[in-house]
Design a protein around this motif. Structure first.
Motif, PDB file in Angstrom:
ATOM      1  N   LEU A  10       0.815  -1.230   0.000  1.00 23.69           N
ATOM      2  CA  LEU A  10       0.000   0.000   0.000  1.00 23.69           C
ATOM      3  C   LEU A  10       0.842   1.270   0.000  1.00 23.69           C
ATOM      4  CD1 LEU A  10      -2.711  -1.214   2.546  1.00 23.69           C
ATOM      5  CD2 LEU A  10      -2.865  -1.201   0.034  1.00 23.69           C
ATOM      6  N   MET A  73       1.134  -5.025  -5.125  1.00 23.50           N
ATOM      7  CA  MET A  73       1.692  -3.768  -5.649  1.00 23.50           C
ATOM      8  C   MET A  73       2.947  -3.416  -4.853  1.00 23.50           C
ATOM      9  SD  MET A  73       0.282  -2.643  -8.303  1.00 23.50           S
ATOM     10  CE  MET A  73       0.737  -0.950  -8.483  1.00 23.50           C
ATOM     11  N   LYS A  75       7.328  -3.477  -4.371  1.00 26.18           N
ATOM     12  CA  LYS A  75       8.518  -3.150  -5.160  1.00 26.18           C
ATOM     13  C   LYS A  75       8.878  -4.362  -6.025  1.00 26.18           C
ATOM     14  CE  LYS A  75      13.152  -1.551  -3.926  1.00 26.18           C
ATOM     15  NZ  LYS A  75      13.318  -0.466  -4.875  1.00 26.18           N
ATOM     16  N   ALA A  82       8.936 -12.549  -2.416  1.00 27.80           N
ATOM     17  CA  ALA A  82       8.651 -12.719  -0.986  1.00 27.80           C
ATOM     18  C   ALA A  82       7.138 -12.760  -0.752  1.00 27.80           C
ATOM     19  CB  ALA A  82       9.293 -11.580  -0.185  1.00 27.80           C
ATOM     20  N   VAL A  83       6.424 -11.887  -1.435  1.00 24.80           N
ATOM     21  CA  VAL A  83       4.965 -11.850  -1.268  1.00 24.80           C
ATOM     22  C   VAL A  83       4.343 -13.146  -1.782  1.00 24.80           C
ATOM     23  CG1 VAL A  83       2.869 -10.718  -2.121  1.00 24.80           C
ATOM     24  CG2 VAL A  83       4.755  -9.343  -1.261  1.00 24.80           C
ATOM     25  N   GLY A 100       0.836  -6.240 -10.080  1.00 22.51           N
ATOM     26  CA  GLY A 100       0.694  -4.958 -10.758  1.00 22.51           C
ATOM     27  C   GLY A 100       1.965  -4.135 -10.749  1.00 22.51           C
ATOM     28  N   ILE A 127       0.973  -1.757 -15.359  1.00 23.10           N
ATOM     29  CA  ILE A 127       0.052  -0.664 -15.044  1.00 23.10           C
ATOM     30  C   ILE A 127       0.789   0.647 -15.313  1.00 23.10           C
ATOM     31  CG2 ILE A 127      -1.294   0.472 -13.218  1.00 23.10           C
ATOM     32  CD1 ILE A 127      -1.795  -2.196 -11.956  1.00 23.10           C
ATOM     33  N   LYS A 183       4.170  -3.727 -21.326  1.00 20.30           N
ATOM     34  CA  LYS A 183       4.406  -2.553 -20.476  1.00 20.30           C
ATOM     35  C   LYS A 183       5.851  -2.065 -20.638  1.00 20.30           C
ATOM     36  CE  LYS A 183       4.139   0.624 -17.265  1.00 20.30           C
ATOM     37  NZ  LYS A 183       4.985   0.587 -16.151  1.00 20.30           N
ATOM     38  N   LYS A 261      14.897   4.406 -14.131  1.00 19.08           N
ATOM     39  CA  LYS A 261      14.664   3.292 -13.206  1.00 19.08           C
ATOM     40  C   LYS A 261      14.959   1.956 -13.859  1.00 19.08           C
ATOM     41  CE  LYS A 261      11.168   4.564  -9.796  1.00 19.08           C
ATOM     42  NZ  LYS A 261       9.729   4.262  -9.598  1.00 19.08           N
TER      43      LYS A 261
HETATM   44  P1  NBP Z   1       7.499   0.822  -4.064  1.00 15.02           P
HETATM   45  O1  NBP Z   1       8.024   0.278  -5.337  1.00 15.02           O
HETATM   46  O2  NBP Z   1       8.228   1.933  -3.413  1.00 15.02           O
HETATM   47  O3  NBP Z   1       7.357  -0.399  -3.029  1.00 15.02           O
HETATM   48  C1  NBP Z   1       6.952  -0.187  -1.706  1.00 15.02           C
HETATM   49  C2  NBP Z   1       6.010  -1.292  -1.265  1.00 15.02           C
HETATM   50  O4  NBP Z   1       6.659  -2.576  -1.343  1.00 15.02           O
HETATM   51  C3  NBP Z   1       5.605  -1.120   0.185  1.00 15.02           C
HETATM   52  O5  NBP Z   1       4.262  -1.522   0.327  1.00 15.02           O
HETATM   53  C4  NBP Z   1       6.537  -2.084   0.905  1.00 15.02           C
HETATM   54  O6  NBP Z   1       6.067  -2.517   2.133  1.00 15.02           O
HETATM   55  C5  NBP Z   1       6.542  -3.219  -0.060  1.00 15.02           C
HETATM   56  N1  NBP Z   1       7.604  -4.202   0.150  1.00 15.02           N
HETATM   57  C6  NBP Z   1       8.946  -4.104   0.002  1.00 15.02           C
HETATM   58 BR1  NBP Z   1       9.819  -2.583  -0.485  1.00 15.02          BR
HETATM   59  N2  NBP Z   1       9.610  -5.216   0.295  1.00 15.02           N
HETATM   60  C7  NBP Z   1       8.656  -6.093   0.657  1.00 15.02           C
HETATM   61  C8  NBP Z   1       8.706  -7.439   1.086  1.00 15.02           C
HETATM   62  N3  NBP Z   1       9.855  -8.103   1.134  1.00 15.02           N
HETATM   63  N4  NBP Z   1       7.537  -8.044   1.409  1.00 15.02           N
HETATM   64  C9  NBP Z   1       6.376  -7.388   1.328  1.00 15.02           C
HETATM   65  N5  NBP Z   1       6.269  -6.093   0.915  1.00 15.02           N
HETATM   66  C10 NBP Z   1       7.396  -5.453   0.592  1.00 15.02           C
HETATM   67  O7  NBP Z   1       5.958   1.255  -4.234  1.00 15.02           O
HETATM   68  P2  NBP Z   1       5.219   2.024  -5.422  1.00 15.02           P
HETATM   69  O8  NBP Z   1       5.992   3.201  -5.898  1.00 15.02           O
HETATM   70  O9  NBP Z   1       3.833   2.205  -4.932  1.00 15.02           O
HETATM   71  O10 NBP Z   1       5.200   0.966  -6.604  1.00 15.02           O
HETATM   72  C11 NBP Z   1       4.599  -0.307  -6.483  1.00 15.02           C
HETATM   73  C12 NBP Z   1       4.863  -1.082  -7.760  1.00 15.02           C
HETATM   74  O11 NBP Z   1       4.243  -0.400  -8.845  1.00 15.02           O
HETATM   75  C13 NBP Z   1       6.327  -1.205  -8.123  1.00 15.02           C
HETATM   76  O12 NBP Z   1       6.566  -2.463  -8.672  1.00 15.02           O
HETATM   77  C14 NBP Z   1       6.528  -0.131  -9.159  1.00 15.02           C
HETATM   78  O13 NBP Z   1       7.610  -0.402 -10.035  1.00 15.02           O
HETATM   79  C15 NBP Z   1       5.203  -0.152  -9.873  1.00 15.02           C
HETATM   80  N6  NBP Z   1       4.832   1.079 -10.556  1.00 15.02           N
HETATM   81  C16 NBP Z   1       5.063   2.295  -9.998  1.00 15.02           C
HETATM   82  C17 NBP Z   1       4.696   3.458 -10.667  1.00 15.02           C
HETATM   83  C18 NBP Z   1       4.916   4.794 -10.032  1.00 15.02           C
HETATM   84  O14 NBP Z   1       4.613   5.798 -10.699  1.00 15.02           O
HETATM   85  N7  NBP Z   1       5.409   4.871  -8.809  1.00 15.02           N
HETATM   86  C19 NBP Z   1       4.082   3.370 -11.901  1.00 15.02           C
HETATM   87  C20 NBP Z   1       3.817   2.133 -12.441  1.00 15.02           C
HETATM   88  C21 NBP Z   1       4.200   0.987 -11.760  1.00 15.02           C
HETATM   89  P3  NBP Z   1       6.452  -1.681   3.479  1.00 15.02           P
HETATM   90  O15 NBP Z   1       5.473  -0.567   3.570  1.00 15.02           O
HETATM   91  O16 NBP Z   1       6.273  -2.697   4.552  1.00 15.02           O
HETATM   92  O17 NBP Z   1       7.864  -1.230   3.327  1.00 15.02           O
END
Ligand code: NBP
Length: 478
Positions: A10, A73, A75, A82-83, A100, A127, A183, A261
């Motif tokens: 989240l 959703m 990283k 892991a998830v 996603g 996405i 994508k 990235k």
């Molecule tokens: P992040 O890519 O920054 O990931 C943070 C999330 O991953 C947090 O919920 C974190 O949990 C969780 N997480 C991690 Br880090 N390690 C984990 C583990 N070992 N087990 C369970 N959860 C873990 O978040 P985001 O920017 O919202 O992006 C999410 C995904 O969407 C990514 O794959 C990203 O590449 C993709 N995406 C992002 C965008 C964008 O514009 N940002 C666009 C399109 C796609 P925690 O809160 O416990 O640390």
């Protein structure tokens, strides 16, 4: 009364996707490794719809309707594994995990295979649209089994962006890693688009002598025509913005080092493996990389070369029109290269990609959304077997009309010493495709000379080798 779907992870993306689902009327189970994020989501946005917060994986899974559907959703990379390792043992046959995140399509292929063996559907969904897209409607590119797509379709179509004709910007892209592959290519094209707009800006600034504010106006005008796109709009917004601290154009206050990235790099790496010339994307990746080599740039700053000289007002206006032609033609080439890559990926990995449908789901929600994509959709609707977009009659006619100005702009860039690798590489690609004969004949002959790599001939079938070290007679090598 169980939840329709679950979202785990989240951070910005997951939170907004969960809100989008809840606002669309679905009841959404929400979970995050660190429960504080789950609580924050419900505290801040709980009023937007039906959220079911869960602190543990088991509680999360137990709160889902069967077959369970959950979106991760997190990283991309190890976190996704892991998830999966945590959730898969809690799931049953027929349940669906949607990833996603921005996974590499090869990882998605592996994960899908492993989970399929356990009877679990794995959907790798690209996405696009960033944070805002996730909340208000992204472009969603799901890959996986048709059965899994069917069970997700109403939800995905409900939360996806809508194109101008009202159709949702999502479709079943193909099996296993197809969605993440598509994508990835989307992001590669995005890199090329951004580079080309950057080159147009550079030329308008240094050759036409325009200020950032004037260039913003030019871009706004272009955005009202065939170059209408989100990235054009964003570029105009940025260029019109004044830095609060210095009062100077904002773009002048930003360090000229572009970061990445990695999805552009993945596109180029994969294109190299597939043998597809995506020179526009490659130049864009290299241009970002070059910009970050500050030591190299400082060591080279005194190298001789022309200084750009600004032109008079009338000439500048004409030049700006030419730049529009160059930008459009180069963009067309980079999309043609991107679609070549989609075709090649489909062939290599056995995906039944609908090339027109991919253009259709990029018309809204995603970063490269543009009016132009509807024309690509139409080109493939007219001829699904189109060898290259450049062969479409309308596009061919347009590029034919643009090419004089395109060449003039590329030549101007060369003369003024302004790097325009995107414009130049696109033009070189166009000319290489047009050429009746390529110097590849010499390359192949060189290969035969030093490595006995053999060659074919233009006048007879067969494989040949010339005895270069001996009497230079030609022998059959097949
Ligand atoms: P992040 O890519 O920054 O990931 C943070 C999330 O991953 C947090 O919920 C974190 O949990 C969780 N997480 C991690 Br880090 N390690 C984990 C583990 N070992 N087990 C369970 N959860 C873990 O978040 P985001 O920017 O919202 O992006 C999410 C995904 O969407 C990514 O794959 C990203 O590449 C993709 N995406 C992002 C965008 C964008 O514009 N940002 C666009 C399109 C796609 P925690 O809160 O416990 O640390």
């Amino acid at each position: 009364t169980s939840a329709d779907i679950g979202v785990t992870g989240l951070a910005v993306m997951g939170r907004n996707l969960a809100r989008n689902l809840a606002r669309s009327g679905y009841s959404v189970a929400v979970h995050n490794r660190t429960p504080a994020r789950t609580r924050a989501l419900v505290e801040e946005f709980g009023g937007e719809g039906s959220f079911r917060p869960a602190e543990s994986a088991k509680e999360f899974v137990d709160s889902l309707k069967r077959p369970r559907r959950l979106i991760t959703m997190v990283k991309a990379g190890e976190a996704t594994d892991a998830v999966i390792a945590e959730f898969a043992p809690l799931l049953e046959e027929g349940d669906v995990i949607v990833d996603g995140g921005n996974a590499h399509f090869a990882d998605t292929r592996r994960r899908e295979r492993e989970l399929r063996e356990r009877g679990i559907h794995f959907v790798g969904a690209g996405i696009s649209g960033g944070e805002e897209g996730a909340l208000h409607g992204p472009s969603i590119m799901p890959g996986g089994s048709a059965e899994a797509y069917d069970s997700l379709a109403p939800m995905l179509e409900g939360i996806a962006a809508k194109a101008d004709d009202g159709s949702p910007c999502t479709t079943h892209v193909g099996t296993d890693g197809a969605g993440h592959f598509v994508k990835m290519v989307h992001n590669g094209i995005e890199y090329a688009d951004m580079q080309l707009i950057g080159e147009a800006y550079h030329l308008l600034r240094d050759v036409a002598g325009y200020s950032p504010g004037q260039i913003a106006e030019v871009f706004r005008t272009w955005n009202g025509g065939r170059l209408d796109s989100y990235l054009m709009e964003v570029s105009a917004e940025v260029l019109a913005h004044t830095d609060a601290g210095t009062g100077a154009p904002f773009v002048d206050a930003v360090a000229d080092r572009a970061e990445q990235k990695g999805t552009g790099r993945w596109t180029v790496q994969t294109a190299l493996e597939l043998g597809v010339p995506v020179s526009g994307i490659a130049e864009a990746v290299f241009a970002r990389s070059l910009s970050g080599h500050t030591g190299l740039r400082a060591a080279s700053a005194a190298l001789p070369g022309p200084r750009a000289e600004a032109m008079g007002t009338d000439a500048a206006g004409r030049f700006a029109d030419q730049v529009e032609q160059a930008l459009y033609a180069s963009k067309l080439v980079s999309y043609a290269q991107g679609w070549h890559m989609l075709r090649a990926g489909a062939e290599e990995y056995g995906w039944d990609l609908d090339l027109g449908a991919i253009a259709a789901i990029w018309r809204g929600g995603c970063i490269i959304r543009a009016a132009f994509l509807d024309r690509i959709r139409a080109a493939y609707a007219a001829d699904p077997g189109l060898e290259t977009l450049l062969a479409d009659a309308d596009f061919a006619a347009e590029i034919g009309r643009a090419q004089g100005d395109w060449r003039a702009v590329a030549a101007t860039a060369l003369r003024h010493g302004i790097p325009a690798p995107g414009f130049s590489a696109a033009l070189a690609y166009y000319d290489a495709l047009r050429a009746g004969r390529l110097p590849a004949a010499l390359t192949q002959a060189q290969r035969d000379f030093f490595g006995a790599h053999t060659y074919s001939r233009v006048d007879r079938d067969g494989v040949f080798h010339t005895l270069w070290g001996g009497d230079r007679t030609e022998e059959r090598a097949d």
